[in-house]
Each structure stands twice: as C-alpha cells, then as structure tokens.
Design an enzyme around this catalytic site. Structure first.
Site, short mmCIF file in Angstrom:
data_model
loop_
_atom_site.label_atom_id
_atom_site.label_comp_id
_atom_site.label_asym_id
_atom_site.label_seq_id
_atom_site.Cartn_x
_atom_site.Cartn_y
_atom_site.Cartn_z
CE LYS A 237 -17.24 55.09 99.05
NZ LYS A 237 -18.10 55.15 97.86
CG ASP B 185 -16.58 57.50 95.49
OD1 ASP B 185 -15.83 57.76 94.54
OD2 ASP B 185 -16.96 56.35 95.78
CE LYS C 198 -15.23 55.38 91.84
NZ LYS C 198 -16.30 55.34 92.84
CG LEU C 199 -16.22 65.32 88.73
CD1 LEU C 199 -16.58 64.79 90.09
CD2 LEU C 199 -15.95 66.81 88.80
CG HIS C 200 -13.13 60.52 82.88
ND1 HIS C 200 -12.97 59.20 82.57
CD2 HIS C 200 -12.33 61.20 82.02
CE1 HIS C 200 -12.11 59.06 81.58
NE2 HIS C 200 -11.71 60.27 81.22
CG ASP C 201 -16.76 66.29 80.86
OD1 ASP C 201 -16.31 66.65 79.75
OD2 ASP C 201 -17.97 66.18 81.10
N PRO D 284 -10.90 69.23 80.73
CG PRO D 284 -8.59 69.39 80.34
CD PRO D 284 -9.88 68.97 79.68
CG ASN D 285 -13.43 75.29 81.05
OD1 ASN D 285 -12.84 76.03 81.83
ND2 ASN D 285 -14.63 75.54 80.57
CB THR E 169 -11.64 46.89 91.90
OG1 THR E 169 -12.80 47.57 92.35
CG2 THR E 169 -10.44 47.38 92.67
NE ARG F 65 -17.28 42.66 102.29
CZ ARG F 65 -17.39 43.89 101.77
NH1 ARG F 65 -16.72 44.91 102.33
NH2 ARG F 65 -18.15 44.13 100.73
NE ARG G 169 -21.59 45.73 100.22
CZ ARG G 169 -21.31 45.14 99.08
NH1 ARG G 169 -22.21 44.36 98.52
NH2 ARG G 169 -20.14 45.31 98.50
O1 C5P Z 1 -19.89 47.63 101.10
P1 C5P Z 1 -18.43 47.70 100.71
O2 C5P Z 1 -17.49 47.70 101.90
O3 C5P Z 1 -18.06 46.71 99.64
O4 C5P Z 1 -18.31 49.17 100.08
C1 C5P Z 1 -17.14 49.64 99.48
C2 C5P Z 1 -17.35 51.01 98.93
O5 C5P Z 1 -16.18 51.39 98.22
C3 C5P Z 1 -18.51 51.14 97.96
O6 C5P Z 1 -19.05 52.46 98.10
C4 C5P Z 1 -17.86 50.96 96.61
O7 C5P Z 1 -18.54 51.63 95.59
C5 C5P Z 1 -16.50 51.63 96.85
N1 C5P Z 1 -15.43 51.20 95.96
C6 C5P Z 1 -15.01 49.87 95.85
N2 C5P Z 1 -14.00 49.53 95.00
C7 C5P Z 1 -13.40 50.48 94.28
C8 C5P Z 1 -13.79 51.81 94.38
C9 C5P Z 1 -14.82 52.14 95.24
O8 C5P Z 1 -15.55 49.01 96.52
N3 C5P Z 1 -12.38 50.15 93.50
#
Ligand code: C5P
Length: 232
Positions: free
Chosen positions: A32, A59, A61-64, A66-67, A119, A181, A211
C-alpha cells in the site's frame, strides 16, 4: 483475488521504501502506497515499485466533484495500480465517475474501493461536527451499500465491520481491513485492533498491516507470520 496481506509502506521517501522492500527476496508482497510517500515522490515511486513486481494499493482517498475524480482516476489507471480508493462521502455520481475514469480502453481497470467513515471519526464528531444523526455503524453500512450500487468492488473497513458489510453487500464485495496487530504486539495509536487470525475468522478479504511488519526486527518473518495466520 483471494485473501492476502497488504503491507502499508508508510515511509517518508523513496530510499526508505525501496530498501525496506529489498529485504523480501522470496516473495513479492502486495504493497500500500499512501499520501505521504506519493506526495513526497510522485507517480515515479508507483512505477518503480510496480516494476519490481509488487501489486499496489494506491491509498489516496479521492473526494471531489465527479468530473475531477473521473479525470484523476484516469491518470491513476495509467499508472497500472491494482487497487485504489475514494471517499464514499463523495456520493454515487462521484463513484460512478471514478469507475468510468479508471476503465481503460480495453475494458480492464484497477479494483476500486470506498472509505466509508474514517476510523478517526467517532460518534460525537459524526453528530456534533458533521451533523449526521444516524448511528455510526448504520452510516458505514449505508455508505457501503451506495458504493455497491455505484458498481465499486468493496470498502475499507474495520475487520469488526466485515461481516455486516458482506451481509449487506454480498460475499463477493471486498473488505480491506487495517487495524491489525499480533496478539503479543504493540497497539501503537490504533484503538480497536484485531489479530490476523481474528480478521480471517471475521471474513476480511485483505488485511492492511503497517508497523507490525515495517517496525519489526525481522520484517520478512513478521510478514510471513501474517500470511500464516491470515491466509494459510
Ligand atoms: O501501522 P498500522 O498497521 O497501524 O498501519 C495501518 C495503515 O492503514 C496505515 O497506512 C493507516 O493510514 C491505514 N488506515 C488505518 N485505518 C483506516 C484507514 C487506513 O489504519 N481506517
């Protein structure tokens, strides 16, 4: 496409990203690329990582309107990414425009998924700042339904929402889930976390892991552990 692990390559520059990926000799993980790396290095970083044989989730995340989104998606489609995304809050016409822009002359296109609610947006922010009175979970499912109706392939969501999304939008509608995790690992700034095994049990199609792999003493071993727990 079956279940897979996507590594969030959240590095500030090309050198860090490429030297991280060079550690993988026997496998080519799905990667990603987010805003930080893309804005630092531009489209060239996508070409370089793609040329090394990795599949890419861009990743941005576009938002504008439609055109604008349609035109921007046309550019991303030319970069030959495998998966890209936008905000479902841009509404159906924007999502339909995005699909049109992504579709190449030969009819092929990258997969397109939608962010429902970030989130980082909690119930209070939804109500008090965004003035949306419905419960957060309902808006997630409703935005997922809009994305499905617009013809998108899936959503980014929490593994905890994957089951509800599949129930609402169908088993084939992709759930791409961050917040992963290991049971014995650090949570960092993520609050509601799920192990790769639990994400599998909940029906996630792809887990996005940053991470726990990128900051591990042995990233290749950590990646293999994710694959073992989530895919195998
Ligand atoms: O390091 P970690 O595992 O937390 O990374 C999660 C990845 O997923 C990051 O690139 C973070 O920006 C992305 N992400 C997220 N929660 C979301 C959307 C994207 O953690 N709701």
């Amino acid at each position: 496409m079956g279940k897979d692990v996507i590594i969030a390559c959240d590095f500030s520059g090309r050198r860090e990203a490429l030297s991280f990926l060079e550690q993988f000799r026997d496998e080519k993980p799905f990667v990603k690329i987010g805003m930080e790396l893309f804005y630092a290095e531009g489209p060239e970083i996508v070409r370089q990582i793609k040329a090394r044989g990795h599949r890419i989730f861009l990743d941005l995340k576009l938002h504008d309107i439609p055109n604008t989104v349609k035109k921007a998606m046309g550019v991303l489609s030319g970069l030959d990414v495998d998966l890209c995304n936008l905000h479902a809050a841009g509404a159906r016409a924007m999502m339909e425009g995005a699909l049109e822009g992504l579709t190449r002359p030969d009819g092929t296109r990258p997969l397109l998924i939608a962010v429902t609610q970030l989130t980082s947006t909690g119930p209070e922010v939804l109500r008090d700042e965004l003035w949306i009175d419905r419960p957060l979970e309902e808006t997630v499912l409703h935005y997922a339904r809009n994305a499905r109706q617009a013809g998108l392939d899936g959503v980014v969501c929490s593994p905890l929402e994957a089951e509800g999304v599949h129930r609402t939008c169908g088993a084939g509608f992709l759930t791409v889930t961050p917040g992963i995790r290991f049971a014995d690992g650090e949570k960092g700034d993520q609050v509601r976390v799920t192990t790769p095994e639990k994400a599998k049990a909940l029906g996630s199609d792809y887990i996005v892991v940053g991470r726990p792999i990128t900051a591990a003493a042995d990233p290749v071993a950590a990646y293999r552990r994710c694959v073992r727990e989530f895919v195998d």
